[in-house]
Design a protein around this motif. Structure first.
Motif, PDB file in Angstrom:
ATOM      1  N   PRO A 178     100.621 -60.780  61.738  1.00 46.19           N
ATOM      2  CA  PRO A 178      99.613 -60.117  60.891  1.00 46.19           C
ATOM      3  C   PRO A 178      98.222 -60.697  61.115  1.00 46.19           C
ATOM      4  O   PRO A 178      98.042 -61.904  61.268  1.00 46.19           O
ATOM      5  N   GLY A 179      97.253 -59.796  61.190  1.00 43.09           N
ATOM      6  CA  GLY A 179      95.864 -60.217  61.353  1.00 43.09           C
ATOM      7  C   GLY A 179      95.444 -60.470  62.790  1.00 43.09           C
ATOM      8  O   GLY A 179      94.262 -60.643  63.068  1.00 43.09           O
ATOM      9  N   ARG A 180      96.391 -60.492  63.738  1.00 45.17           N
ATOM     10  CA  ARG A 180      96.043 -60.712  65.138  1.00 45.17           C
ATOM     11  C   ARG A 180      95.881 -59.357  65.812  1.00 45.17           C
ATOM     12  O   ARG A 180      96.740 -58.481  65.686  1.00 45.17           O
ATOM     13  N   ILE A 181      94.789 -59.181  66.539  1.00 44.54           N
ATOM     14  CA  ILE A 181      94.465 -57.909  67.180  1.00 44.54           C
ATOM     15  C   ILE A 181      94.918 -57.959  68.641  1.00 44.54           C
ATOM     16  O   ILE A 181      94.511 -58.848  69.393  1.00 44.54           O
ATOM     17  N   PRO A 182      95.734 -56.993  69.075  1.00 42.91           N
ATOM     18  CA  PRO A 182      96.234 -57.032  70.450  1.00 42.91           C
ATOM     19  C   PRO A 182      95.136 -56.828  71.488  1.00 42.91           C
ATOM     20  O   PRO A 182      94.199 -56.061  71.276  1.00 42.91           O
TER      21      PRO A 182
END
Length: 193
Positions: A178-182
């Motif tokens: 969660p919260g990490r952008i690919p």
């Protein structure tokens, strides 16, 4: 370069600094690292550095091979998206000729089916010269992990320069991270006259 941060989060900060070093003639290569000290706030493996070693046979690996390929920039950074790019036979960390002439960079973007891929940035000499939208219809129908594949026209200034390709999404990696952008980004491919 990418320490628990994505392309979009880093583009106007450390990435611009990196591009400045590259424009000044320094061959500097990016790495991705999770720098995990606490599983709940910094997940292990986001992002990671993927090294092109020239073999899939682990018996062929040596410490020297890993060191040399990483030092040569033969790697990409993945935050869930894998980007491969070549100008002719030259990939990340390599040098090819033809600066000042129209060229193409062959790009493949891959991601698991649950990871979004929204766009590809084409960066020439540190400037984003094109942003290509990625839509579901771009996926390879025989291998949906391949989200986009194509040849992108580029032109590096006549004196020489570099090309970097980045792919990314807007939606996070939830529920896994969660919260990490690919994102995925190549190291530079250098182009000389």
């Amino acid at each position: 370069m990418f320490n628990d941060a994505s392309w979009l989060q880093s583009r106007n900060g450390t990435v611009n600094d990196w591009f400045g070093l590259l424009r000044s003639g320094r061959k500097m290569f990016a790495v991705g690292s999770s720098d995990s000290h606490d599983m709940s706030s910094s997940p292990v493996g986001f992002p990671r550095t993927c090294i092109a070693l020239g073999t899939d046979d682990p018996r062929q690996l040596t410490g020297g091979l890993v060191r040399d390929r990483l030092a040569a920039g033969n790697s990409t950074i993945s935050g869930g998206i894998y980007v491969s790019a070549k100008i002719g036979q030259s990939g990340p960390g390599d040098t090819t000729t033809g600066a000042g002439s129209p060229m193409t960079v062959d790009v493949t973007v891959q991601a698991a089916s649950w990871i979004d891929v929204d766009a590809i940035d084409v960066v020439v000499d540190g400037e984003t010269v094109d942003t290509i939208a990625v839509v579901p219809a771009d996926a390879d129908p025989t291998n949906p992990v391949v989200r986009w594949r194509g040849a992108i026209p580029i032109q590096v200034r006549a004196a020489g320069g570099f090309v970097v390709i980045a792919a990314y999404a807007q939606r996070s990696l939830a529920p896994v991270h969660p919260g990490r952008i690919p994102f995925g980004v190549t190291n530079p491919i250098f182009v000389t006259p």
